[in-house]
Design a protein around this motif. Structure first.
Motif, short mmCIF file in Angstrom:
data_model
loop_
_atom_site.label_atom_id
_atom_site.label_comp_id
_atom_site.label_asym_id
_atom_site.label_seq_id
_atom_site.Cartn_x
_atom_site.Cartn_y
_atom_site.Cartn_z
N THR A 57 54.38 62.47 31.07
CA THR A 57 54.85 62.96 32.36
C THR A 57 56.35 62.74 32.55
N ASN A 58 56.91 63.52 33.44
CA ASN A 58 58.33 63.43 33.77
C ASN A 58 58.47 63.74 35.26
N TYR A 59 59.30 62.96 35.96
CA TYR A 59 59.49 63.15 37.39
C TYR A 59 60.97 63.15 37.74
N VAL A 60 61.32 63.91 38.76
CA VAL A 60 62.65 63.79 39.33
C VAL A 60 62.70 62.46 40.07
N ASP A 61 63.86 61.82 40.09
CA ASP A 61 63.97 60.47 40.66
C ASP A 61 63.49 60.41 42.11
N SER A 62 63.75 61.45 42.87
CA SER A 62 63.46 61.41 44.31
C SER A 62 61.97 61.33 44.64
N VAL A 63 61.10 61.61 43.68
CA VAL A 63 59.66 61.59 43.96
C VAL A 63 58.93 60.49 43.21
N LYS A 64 59.64 59.76 42.38
CA LYS A 64 58.99 58.69 41.61
C LYS A 64 58.37 57.66 42.55
N GLY A 65 57.14 57.29 42.25
CA GLY A 65 56.43 56.34 43.09
C GLY A 65 55.69 56.98 44.24
N ARG A 66 55.95 58.26 44.52
CA ARG A 66 55.29 58.95 45.62
C ARG A 66 54.40 60.10 45.13
N PHE A 67 54.85 60.79 44.11
CA PHE A 67 54.11 61.95 43.58
C PHE A 67 53.48 61.59 42.24
N ALA A 74 40.71 71.04 30.13
CA ALA A 74 39.49 71.85 30.03
C ALA A 74 39.49 72.97 31.06
N LYS A 75 40.10 72.71 32.22
CA LYS A 75 40.14 73.70 33.30
C LYS A 75 41.48 74.43 33.34
N ASN A 76 42.40 74.07 32.44
CA ASN A 76 43.74 74.68 32.44
C ASN A 76 44.37 74.59 33.83
N THR A 77 44.25 73.43 34.42
CA THR A 77 44.72 73.23 35.79
C THR A 77 45.62 72.01 35.85
N VAL A 78 46.71 72.14 36.61
CA VAL A 78 47.62 71.03 36.84
C VAL A 78 47.63 70.73 38.33
N TYR A 79 47.77 69.46 38.65
CA TYR A 79 47.73 69.01 40.03
C TYR A 79 49.01 68.24 40.35
N LEU A 80 49.35 68.22 41.63
CA LEU A 80 50.45 67.38 42.10
C LEU A 80 49.97 66.68 43.36
N GLN A 81 49.73 65.39 43.24
CA GLN A 81 49.37 64.59 44.40
C GLN A 81 50.65 64.07 45.03
N MET A 82 50.86 64.43 46.28
CA MET A 82 52.10 64.07 46.97
C MET A 82 51.77 63.13 48.13
N ASN A 83 52.24 61.91 48.04
CA ASN A 83 52.03 60.91 49.08
C ASN A 83 53.35 60.53 49.72
N SER A 84 53.27 59.89 50.87
CA SER A 84 54.47 59.45 51.59
C SER A 84 55.50 60.56 51.70
N LEU A 85 55.04 61.71 52.10
CA LEU A 85 55.91 62.88 52.17
C LEU A 85 57.02 62.69 53.19
N LYS A 86 58.17 63.25 52.85
CA LYS A 86 59.37 63.17 53.69
C LYS A 86 59.81 64.58 54.08
N PRO A 87 60.52 64.72 55.18
CA PRO A 87 61.01 66.05 55.56
C PRO A 87 61.82 66.72 54.44
N GLU A 88 62.53 65.93 53.66
CA GLU A 88 63.32 66.51 52.58
C GLU A 88 62.46 67.04 51.42
N ASP A 89 61.17 66.80 51.45
CA ASP A 89 60.27 67.38 50.47
C ASP A 89 59.88 68.82 50.84
N THR A 90 60.27 69.25 52.01
CA THR A 90 59.96 70.61 52.44
C THR A 90 60.60 71.62 51.50
#
Length: 117
Positions: A57-67, A74-90
């Motif tokens: 995995t690889n993350y942009v610094d601004s989301v590390k620890g939150r996303f 098997a399902k060819n599906t990727v997910y993004l769990q986003m916690n502690s969302l901030k207005p700047e994540d809009t």
């Protein structure tokens, strides 16, 4: 050709959580990395998180620890769990799939995430 269909965007208050999903179909055998980009109004599109078929995995610094990005090969599906969302994540969040055989990037149509303060 690969088709990507995203789901899970919406409106959430700051501090809340959302989970994005992206299902790939079509010529998926050559796909290696899958991930999420986002584009806020007036800003350039940026990589949020990516994951290879092997799970690196690889993350942009601004989301590390939150996303958290995850993948079900098997399902060819990727997910993004986003916690502690901030207005700047809009932003408009786009799913991306990279074909490692032909060097082609595929994109979903995007799903809007709005975080209110």
């Amino acid at each position: 050709q690969v088709q990507l269909v995203e789901s899970g965007g919406g409106l959430v208050q700051a501090g809340g959580s959302l989970r994005l999903s992206c299902a790939a179909s079509g010529g998926v055998n050559g796909i290696n990395a899958m991930g999420w980009y986002r584009q806020a109004p007036g800003k350039q599109r940026e990589l949020v998180a990516s994951i290879t078929r092997g799970g690196t995995t690889n993350y942009v610094d601004s989301v590390k620890g939150r996303f958290t990005v995850s993948r079900d090969n098997a399902k060819n599906t990727v997910y993004l769990q986003m916690n502690s969302l901030k207005p700047e994540d809009t932003a408009l969040y786009y799913c991306n799939a990279a074909d490692g055989v032909y060097g082609i990037d595929y994109w979903g149509k995007g799903t809007l995430v709005t975080v209110s303060s």
